[in-house]
Design a protein around this motif. Structure first.
Motif, PDB file in Angstrom:
ATOM      1  N   GLY A 167      35.778  30.475 -71.898  1.00  7.58           N
ATOM      2  CA  GLY A 167      36.262  30.638 -73.255  1.00  7.58           C
ATOM      3  C   GLY A 167      35.917  29.461 -74.136  1.00  7.58           C
ATOM      4  N   LEU A 168      36.820  29.130 -75.043  1.00  3.76           N
ATOM      5  CA  LEU A 168      36.573  28.085 -76.032  1.00  3.76           C
ATOM      6  C   LEU A 168      37.785  27.173 -76.148  1.00  3.76           C
ATOM      7  CD1 LEU A 168      35.142  30.396 -78.828  1.00  3.76           C
ATOM      8  CD2 LEU A 168      33.784  28.698 -77.578  1.00  3.76           C
ATOM      9  N   LYS A 169      37.520  25.920 -76.394  1.00  4.04           N
ATOM     10  CA  LYS A 169      38.550  24.965 -76.755  1.00  4.04           C
ATOM     11  C   LYS A 169      38.379  24.682 -78.238  1.00  4.04           C
ATOM     12  CE  LYS A 169      38.167  20.780 -75.144  1.00  4.04           C
ATOM     13  NZ  LYS A 169      38.196  19.626 -74.217  1.00  4.04           N
ATOM     14  N   VAL A 170      39.367  25.064 -79.043  1.00  2.78           N
ATOM     15  CA  VAL A 170      39.238  25.041 -80.495  1.00  2.78           C
ATOM     16  C   VAL A 170      40.188  23.995 -81.080  1.00  2.78           C
ATOM     17  CG1 VAL A 170      39.371  26.391 -82.616  1.00  2.78           C
ATOM     18  CG2 VAL A 170      38.659  27.498 -80.485  1.00  2.78           C
ATOM     19  N   GLY A 171      39.626  23.046 -81.805  1.00  2.94           N
ATOM     20  CA  GLY A 171      40.440  22.074 -82.522  1.00  2.94           C
ATOM     21  C   GLY A 171      40.837  22.613 -83.869  1.00  2.94           C
ATOM     22  N   ILE A 172      42.122  22.526 -84.201  1.00 10.20           N
ATOM     23  CA  ILE A 172      42.605  23.024 -85.484  1.00 10.20           C
ATOM     24  C   ILE A 172      43.442  21.945 -86.161  1.00 10.20           C
ATOM     25  CG2 ILE A 172      42.632  25.396 -84.616  1.00 10.20           C
ATOM     26  CD1 ILE A 172      45.687  25.219 -84.571  1.00 10.20           C
ATOM     27  N   ARG A 173      43.517  22.061 -87.486  1.00  9.35           N
ATOM     28  CA  ARG A 173      44.340  21.148 -88.266  1.00  9.35           C
ATOM     29  C   ARG A 173      45.155  21.953 -89.270  1.00  9.35           C
ATOM     30  NH1 ARG A 173      40.682  17.931 -90.059  1.00  9.35           N
ATOM     31  NH2 ARG A 173      40.400  18.855 -92.112  1.00  9.35           N
ATOM     32  N   ILE A 174      46.478  21.722 -89.240  1.00 11.23           N
ATOM     33  CA  ILE A 174      47.376  22.351 -90.197  1.00 11.23           C
ATOM     34  C   ILE A 174      48.115  21.234 -90.910  1.00 11.23           C
ATOM     35  CG2 ILE A 174      49.274  23.958 -90.541  1.00 11.23           C
ATOM     36  CD1 ILE A 174      48.514  25.282 -87.911  1.00 11.23           C
ATOM     37  N   GLY A 175      47.759  21.004 -92.168  1.00  7.85           N
ATOM     38  CA  GLY A 175      48.294  19.847 -92.881  1.00  7.85           C
ATOM     39  C   GLY A 175      47.767  18.579 -92.239  1.00  7.85           C
ATOM     40  N   THR A 176      48.671  17.733 -91.762  1.00  8.33           N
ATOM     41  CA  THR A 176      48.259  16.493 -91.090  1.00  8.33           C
ATOM     42  C   THR A 176      48.363  16.608 -89.576  1.00  8.33           C
ATOM     43  OG1 THR A 176      50.518  15.624 -91.281  1.00  8.33           O
ATOM     44  CG2 THR A 176      48.977  15.094 -93.066  1.00  8.33           C
ATOM     45  N   SER A 177      48.792  17.771 -89.101  1.00  3.07           N
ATOM     46  CA  SER A 177      48.965  17.974 -87.665  1.00  3.07           C
ATOM     47  C   SER A 177      47.692  18.550 -87.040  1.00  3.07           C
ATOM     48  CB  SER A 177      50.142  18.925 -87.412  1.00  3.07           C
ATOM     49  OG  SER A 177      50.246  19.257 -86.048  1.00  3.07           O
ATOM     50  N   GLU A 178      47.269  17.978 -85.940  1.00  2.00           N
ATOM     51  CA  GLU A 178      46.089  18.462 -85.226  1.00  2.00           C
ATOM     52  C   GLU A 178      46.485  18.871 -83.816  1.00  2.00           C
ATOM     53  OE1 GLU A 178      42.568  16.207 -85.435  1.00  2.00           O
ATOM     54  OE2 GLU A 178      42.791  15.654 -87.540  1.00  2.00           O
ATOM     55  N   GLN A 179      45.851  19.959 -83.352  1.00  2.00           N
ATOM     56  CA  GLN A 179      46.112  20.418 -81.996  1.00  2.00           C
ATOM     57  C   GLN A 179      44.905  21.173 -81.475  1.00  2.00           C
ATOM     58  OE1 GLN A 179      48.889  23.923 -81.791  1.00  2.00           O
ATOM     59  NE2 GLN A 179      49.294  23.382 -83.941  1.00  2.00           N
ATOM     60  N   THR A 180      44.963  21.522 -80.198  1.00  2.00           N
ATOM     61  CA  THR A 180      43.865  22.242 -79.555  1.00  2.00           C
ATOM     62  C   THR A 180      44.393  23.544 -78.975  1.00  2.00           C
ATOM     63  OG1 THR A 180      42.713  20.188 -78.991  1.00  2.00           O
ATOM     64  CG2 THR A 180      42.118  22.158 -77.750  1.00  2.00           C
ATOM     65  N   LEU A 181      43.662  24.626 -79.227  1.00  3.16           N
ATOM     66  CA  LEU A 181      43.992  25.928 -78.663  1.00  3.16           C
ATOM     67  C   LEU A 181      42.878  26.365 -77.729  1.00  3.16           C
ATOM     68  CD1 LEU A 181      45.297  27.889 -81.802  1.00  3.16           C
ATOM     69  CD2 LEU A 181      46.656  26.778 -80.026  1.00  3.16           C
ATOM     70  N   ARG A 182      43.242  26.974 -76.621  1.00  3.16           N
ATOM     71  CA  ARG A 182      42.250  27.546 -75.705  1.00  3.16           C
ATOM     72  C   ARG A 182      42.287  29.066 -75.845  1.00  3.16           C
ATOM     73  NH1 ARG A 182      43.287  22.641 -73.358  1.00  3.16           N
ATOM     74  NH2 ARG A 182      41.474  21.692 -72.328  1.00  3.16           N
ATOM     75  N   VAL A 183      41.160  29.618 -76.253  1.00  2.00           N
ATOM     76  CA  VAL A 183      41.071  31.062 -76.506  1.00  2.00           C
ATOM     77  C   VAL A 183      39.790  31.610 -75.903  1.00  2.00           C
ATOM     78  CG1 VAL A 183      42.432  30.942 -78.634  1.00  2.00           C
ATOM     79  CG2 VAL A 183      39.944  30.692 -78.744  1.00  2.00           C
ATOM     80  N   ARG A 184      39.728  32.908 -75.829  1.00  3.44           N
ATOM     81  CA  ARG A 184      38.503  33.570 -75.353  1.00  3.44           C
ATOM     82  C   ARG A 184      37.559  33.856 -76.509  1.00  3.44           C
ATOM     83  NH1 ARG A 184      37.496  37.072 -70.963  1.00  3.44           N
ATOM     84  NH2 ARG A 184      35.238  37.346 -70.823  1.00  3.44           N
TER      85      ARG A 184
END
Length: 425
Positions: free
Chosen positions: A236-253
């Motif tokens: 799958g994919l490791k996706v970096g996202i940013r919402i406002g000043t918060s950053e996180q990583t999601l693992r999706v297909r």
């Protein structure tokens, strides 16, 4: 000799509406569609030839049922050719087509032409958007409608525009709701635009149905969210996202991305007062206003060819203006400033050219120099997809070749060699 037809290119709502209107006026019509069935993107049918059972608003179903009934009632005046690709116009003013069923190219010189070639999706590039598992939202919607099955595994939908909640609701109804929807815009910061949107008379009820579906399936809808990068992660994919000043990583297909649509104009012959064959554009290929407006615009294009554009077209003009007001307010409500991509970000997927390669070109490089020296837009898509991205990054549009040269799409030498005079009007 048979009567020379009026040519309509594109079997979506605008093209089908134009063809039906012309046929009802007693004129012969040649309707060309590149897929194996009429419908375009919004009314795409199942791949097996049966009606698609993917959930969509009842209004769209009613509109398409009524339109196809009009075409069926005029079968003696409408010649429909599916699986046929528009290649362009040759030096003698003939419109050339690649009939994929027969494996031959044929030419027609119509009395007039209506081009309803639809729109193309745009995206804002980021590192990894070209990876396997990343797809445009529109492409994913087409696959869902054709197969009736959502992609397997976790799905993230990101970008901007009304197509994000529409597809997300359809995925949820089909049994695989997204893990989240990230809308780049921040509409709460645009109160005036939101007020205009509410008063525009647009499809607010449709939007509410999408929102209710997402809420029922507990799909988070986050405004101000962007994808910063995507990387391979096992299957799958490791996706970096940013919402406002918060950053996180999601693992999706699957990562589905979309940042709006633009009229499909690459290589399309444009209307000109001195043209041998009168040409009109219709639908999203003229102005991207949505499915309902495309029906009106196709009819209006046909009426203009019939010389009836002045009398009796007030409903069409009014409907188009309402759609225009809605799209303008929506664009303002979802507006977000572009983010400069990282140097390694791929811009031209066909040729593997990056943003760093684009920056290496002179600031005043012409569209021709960008293509030939930078090797952007030289692949299979011929700039249809990367062109809008390059235009946004350079701050000015890339002018299309004028007049457009054919073939606009790849065609075999064997098919060209089988061009027959018998197939020319």
């Amino acid at each position: 000799m048979r009567e020379v037809s009026i040519l309509v290119v594109g079997g979506g709502p605008a093209g089908a509406s134009a063809a039906a209107t012309l046929a009802e006026a007693g004129l012969p019509v040649l309707l060309i569609e590149q897929r194996d069935q009429l419908g375009g993107a919004i009314h795409r049918q199942s791949a097996g030839g049966t009606e698609s059972h993917v959930w969509r608003p009842a209004r769209h179903r009613r509109n398409w049922t009524a339109l196809t009934a009009r075409l069926q009632a005029a079968t003696d005046r409408v010649e429909i050719r599916t699986q046929t690709i528009f290649l362009g116009v040759d030096g003698e003013g003939r419109f050339l087509f690649d009939d994929r069923r027969s494996g031959r190219v044929f030419a027609r010189q119509p009395r007039a032409a209506i081009i309803a070639a639809g729109a193309i999706e745009t995206i804002r590039p980021f590192p990894g958007w070209e990876l396997p598992g990343v797809m445009t939202v529109g492409g994913a919607q087409v696959l869902l409608k054709e197969t009736g099955r959502p992609p397997a595994g976790p799905i993230l939908v990101a970008g901007s525009g009304p197509l994000l909640p529409a597809l997300s609701a359809q995925l949820a109804k089909a049994g695989n709701p997204p893990v989240a929807v990230l809308e780049r815009g921040q509409p709460w910061r645009m109160p005036k635009a939101m007020a205009r949107l509410a008063l525009s008379g647009g499809p607010i009820g449709e939007a509410a149905a999408y929102a209710a579906t997402l809420a029922a399936h507990r799909v988070p809808y986050r405004c101000g969210g962007v994808v910063t990068r995507a990387e391979p992660d096992r299957d799958g994919l490791k996706v970096g996202i940013r919402i406002g000043t918060s950053e996180q990583t999601l693992r999706v297909r699957h990562l589905l991305i979309h940042d709006g649509i633009e009229p499909n104009r690459t290589g399309i012959p444009l209307p000109a007062p001195d043209a041998t064959v009168p040409i009109l554009l219709a639908g999203d290929g003229r102005e991207a206003l949505g499915a309902d407006a495309a029906l009106l615009d196709g009819r209006l294009a046909a009426l203009r060819l019939l010389g009836r554009a002045i009398a009796g077209t007030a409903p069409e003009e009014h409907g188009l203006q309402r759609a225009r007001d809605f799209q303008t307010a929506l664009a303002r409500a979802l507006h977000s400033e572009p983010i400069q991509p990282a140097p390694e970000t791929v811009i031209c997927r066909c040729e593997g050219r990056s943003y760093a390669d684009l920056q290496d070109l002179a600031d005043d490089a012409s569209a021709r120099e960008i293509r030939l020296m930078g090797r952007f837009g030289l692949g299979a898509c011929q700039g249809r997809f990367c062109g809008p991205m390059i235009a946004a990054l350079r701050g000015r549009p890339l002018s299309a070749t004028s007049p457009p040269r054919w073939p606009l799409r790849p065609v075999s030498v064997a098919a060209l060699a089988r061009l027959s005079i018998d197939e020319t009007e």
